[in-house]
Scaffold this active site. Sequence first.
Site, short mmCIF file in Angstrom:
data_model
loop_
_atom_site.label_atom_id
_atom_site.label_comp_id
_atom_site.label_asym_id
_atom_site.label_seq_id
_atom_site.Cartn_x
_atom_site.Cartn_y
_atom_site.Cartn_z
N ASP A 1 94.39 -58.81 -34.69
CA ASP A 1 93.16 -58.93 -33.93
C ASP A 1 92.17 -59.47 -34.95
O ASP A 1 91.72 -58.72 -35.82
CB ASP A 1 92.70 -57.56 -33.40
CG ASP A 1 91.46 -57.69 -32.53
OD1 ASP A 1 90.56 -58.44 -32.93
OD2 ASP A 1 91.40 -57.07 -31.46
N HIS A 2 91.88 -60.75 -34.87
CA HIS A 2 91.15 -61.35 -35.99
C HIS A 2 89.75 -60.75 -36.17
O HIS A 2 89.17 -60.85 -37.24
CB HIS A 2 91.12 -62.89 -35.89
CG HIS A 2 90.08 -63.43 -34.96
ND1 HIS A 2 90.28 -63.52 -33.61
CD2 HIS A 2 88.85 -63.92 -35.18
CE1 HIS A 2 89.20 -64.03 -33.05
NE2 HIS A 2 88.30 -64.29 -33.98
N HIS B 1 89.39 -57.52 -28.83
CA HIS B 1 88.22 -57.54 -29.73
C HIS B 1 87.13 -56.54 -29.32
O HIS B 1 86.60 -55.81 -30.15
CB HIS B 1 87.57 -58.94 -29.75
CG HIS B 1 88.55 -60.04 -30.03
ND1 HIS B 1 89.60 -59.90 -30.88
CD2 HIS B 1 88.59 -61.33 -29.59
CE1 HIS B 1 90.27 -61.04 -30.94
NE2 HIS B 1 89.69 -61.93 -30.17
C1 BG6 Z 1 89.77 -65.49 -29.60
C2 BG6 Z 1 89.72 -65.83 -28.14
O1 BG6 Z 1 90.60 -64.38 -29.83
O2 BG6 Z 1 88.46 -65.21 -30.05
C3 BG6 Z 1 88.80 -67.01 -27.89
O3 BG6 Z 1 91.03 -66.14 -27.70
C4 BG6 Z 1 87.44 -66.75 -28.48
O4 BG6 Z 1 88.69 -67.30 -26.52
C5 BG6 Z 1 87.56 -66.30 -29.93
O5 BG6 Z 1 86.71 -67.96 -28.42
C6 BG6 Z 1 86.25 -65.86 -30.47
O6 BG6 Z 1 86.39 -65.63 -31.83
P1 BG6 Z 1 85.15 -65.73 -32.81
O7 BG6 Z 1 85.71 -65.32 -34.13
O8 BG6 Z 1 84.69 -67.16 -32.76
O9 BG6 Z 1 84.14 -64.80 -32.27
#
Ligand code: BG6
Length: 515
Positions: A199-200, A262
């Site tokens: 989960d980045h 997230h």
């Molecule tokens: C991803 C989603 O996990 O997170 C995307 O699949 C989204 O749809 C993105 O745009 C948002 O990531 P960040 O790091 O730009 O907030």
Amino acid sequence: MNRNNLTKDIDNVFNFNPGADLSCIMVIFGGTGDLTHRKLMPALYNLQCEKKLPYHFAVVSVGRRDKNNKEYRYEVHDSIRSFARFKINEQTWGQLRQRIYYEKFNFAEDDGYTRLDTFLKKLDDQYQTGGNRIYYLAVAPEYFDVIVEKLHRHGMARNTGSWQRVVIEKPFGRDLPSARILNEKITAVFTESNTYRIDHYLGKEMLQNIMVIRFANMLFEPVWNNQFIDNIQILSCEKVGAGSRAGYYEQAGALRDMMQNHMLQLLTLTTIEPPASLDTESIRDEKVKVLRSLEQFSPEQVFKNVVRGQYGPGVIDDEEVSGYRQEDRVSPTSDTETFIALKVHIDNFRWAGVPFYIRTGKRMPVKSTEIIIQFKPLPNILFAREYGGLDPNLLVIKIQPKEGIFLQFNAKKPGTENIIVPVQMDFCQNCRPGTNSPEAYERLLYDVMRGDSTLFARWDEVEYSWKFVDHIAAAWKERKPNFPNYAAGSWGPAEAAELLAKDNREWLHAGDISA
Ligand code: BG6
């Protein structure tokens, strides 16, 4: 001495293990894809710049397109130039470049794995990587189990005397039953401790900071409960639309794409109890307790407490943009939600009665992720009585694009009259000259190399998140939405504002509060 202890504790949070053997070959399935080019390769380059990549290391990208090492490395160079946080330095790039290889095969073909295995063994000799592997599945979800099964069948998944880890991108299933099936297939091959569910958001600097802010400051933890907090809002909005990922997004929608992972991770880190220790499992145990205590919605509660939306055409940054249904690979009658807002409770002693308002959407006016903690109103005495109420204290944990903390409190306006105004302390850590926070993927890849899974989702976290989300998905199936219901560039459907208005509250956003 205190300062040293703090440094040590922070290292412990992330289970810093200087003795770990990081030597390995990272095999990226989906080596020609967007994720590899935009995130993974730039992250590896950044790690190389920070001298964090192990000396004994190589990358093998597997893709279905025809190309040789030279062509592939050339493309990676371009991606790094565009997306890495460090400017490209040809000498540093040279050190990484020579360790990147490309292999072409179809993920379902046995021959490809036989060839790959032979090649990896050859690279083991060349780079002294000792058989250690990271298999990164940067592929469409339908290939997750195929690849894992093939790795197993070809004896590439579990070997004694070396380690093999698998990294799974989201979506991890599309509901609880499918996630369970996928999990069984993966953990039949890789152990739970060798399975890294990404989960980045957990790799973002300020998410790692939430626990430190809470548990390393006497100022915050004692008031972090339903006695002092009125409500908590969690916001993650983006200006971008579904864009090139519309094919995937059509199937996922905001509920599965952002809420299940997230947003619920942001919620758990904000609300967990202090863990017994800072080791991986103690932290994850506490996160699971929060997820288990989440209010489970009945269909009626879904219609009352959850708002979904889809953007129509609109204007963002003075530019006209089309609606979701007009985008490539989106059905002109699509019912996929690009926005979700909800109100939920955590049924435990700390949080009973505190509403959590969570909202996330695409094509909104700003890009911002933040957690807003609104404290209870002051008792109606002294200044509050005299001035007919005062603004409540607010604490905002700013995750992105600015990283930091914002605190609002009341103070006397300088002058001869007694006027009380809200004032703000705004700490921005990445605004300081010379601060260049690591990208989430950098942190996460480094953790996989050193075998630290603290910042990855354990299976039961995924399981309870799906349980919560599945109730919403099931209720939504029963009623057709009236889409599109918000204009691109706006703050979402009117019902989202009504959700809070019913509670005499309104959505907050740090950008609007700051003076
Ligand atoms: C991803 C989603 O996990 O997170 C995307 O699949 C989204 O749809 C993105 O745009 C948002 O990531 P960040 O790091 O730009 O907030």
